[in-house]
Design an enzyme around this catalytic site. Sequence first.
Site, PDB file in Angstrom:
ATOM      1  CB  CYS A   1      -0.873  -0.031   1.248  1.00  0.00           C
ATOM      2  SG  CYS A   1      -1.866   1.448   1.453  1.00  0.00           S
TER       3      CYS A   1
ATOM      4  CB  CYS B   1      -3.011   3.697  -5.577  1.00  0.00           C
ATOM      5  SG  CYS B   1      -4.316   2.796  -4.702  1.00  0.00           S
TER       6      CYS B   1
ATOM      7  CG  HIS C   1      -7.019  -0.463  -4.580  1.00  0.00           C
ATOM      8  ND1 HIS C   1      -6.342  -0.300  -3.398  1.00  0.00           N
ATOM      9  CD2 HIS C   1      -8.146  -1.172  -4.276  1.00  0.00           C
ATOM     10  CE1 HIS C   1      -7.034  -0.862  -2.416  1.00  0.00           C
ATOM     11  NE2 HIS C   1      -8.129  -1.397  -2.930  1.00  0.00           N
TER      12      HIS C   1
HETATM   13  N1  DGL Z   1      -3.961   0.348  -2.126  1.00  0.00           N
HETATM   14  C1  DGL Z   1      -3.604   1.507  -1.443  1.00  0.00           C
HETATM   15  C2  DGL Z   1      -2.404   2.236  -1.961  1.00  0.00           C
HETATM   16  O1  DGL Z   1      -1.543   1.621  -2.559  1.00  0.00           O
HETATM   17  C3  DGL Z   1      -4.582   2.285  -0.619  1.00  0.00           C
HETATM   18  C4  DGL Z   1      -5.898   2.665  -1.190  1.00  0.00           C
HETATM   19  C5  DGL Z   1      -6.774   3.292  -0.110  1.00  0.00           C
HETATM   20  O2  DGL Z   1      -7.136   2.562   0.816  1.00  0.00           O
HETATM   21  O3  DGL Z   1      -7.055   4.506  -0.195  1.00  0.00           O
HETATM   22  O4  DGL Z   1      -2.257   3.413  -1.773  1.00  0.00           O
END
Ligand code: DGL
Length: 267
Positions: free
Chosen positions: A72, A184, A186
């Site tokens: 993350c 990110c 995601h």
């Molecule tokens: N997957 C996350 C990242 O790499 C966090 C996304 C979130 O929870 O806002 O920043």
Amino acid sequence: MHPIVIMDSGAGGLTVFEEISRMMPWLPVIYCADNAGFPYGPRSEEDVVHRVSHYLGILCQKHTPSLAVLACNTASTVALTRIRKELTIPIVGVVPAIKTAATHSRNKCIGLLATPGTVKRSYTDNLIEDFASDCEVIRAGSTRLVHLAENKLHGEPVEQHEFDEILEPFKSAQKKPDHIVLGCTHFPLVREELSKSMPDVTWVDSGEAIARRVSSLLGDITHTSDSGPVSEMSVNHLAVFTGENEALGSLARAFKMRGFDVLDHQF
Ligand code: DGL
């Protein structure tokens, strides 16, 4: 064989898991999704640090992993120093791949697409100063994109115009970035939709570099701990969640489809 732990606020760390398991299919993984704290992007730095430190501490006590990956960017850019002090195992962080994008950019204009937390961190300012001082860097922070990525993973429909709108800061810039960092974990889940909106851009993420780092650290660990040969047949992945919410059914399904046993209410 000790497992490794991968932690994220939600399912974004699966993009890192996929690279790791492609490179090391024999490696057992315990994946922790802090879905009770999702999304991390709008949370205060103290809150994110506290959550990550709390849950990683419990996971390490319970499962004695050989290392942990904080998959993350939002958490890594603020919590790495503290959790490296608190835990005795190696911690691999995921931070925006600014250096890679700046190195490969031909027009010396790059983009950073991340959460609102990551785009404004001083850690990110330092990365840009150290590795992209010869580039113009356009930043865009979006929590909506994190939700869209989760929605897609849960099998819900996503609409292309939303991606077009999120990418507007890059599309409307006088000089357009030729490389955009997916800062990110995601966002690689919606790479296809992003590419549809900006087909000429090269999208840069950290997944493969993280897998190489894990492999190199595990090589060091296995060399020094004499853990013996590993069987590809015995690999078991476990997904744990910090809370229950209306989305857990589809979130759990996404993990099951990737070969995870799923447990909730672990904490
Ligand atoms: N997957 C996350 C990242 O790499 C966090 C996304 C979130 O929870 O806002 O920043």
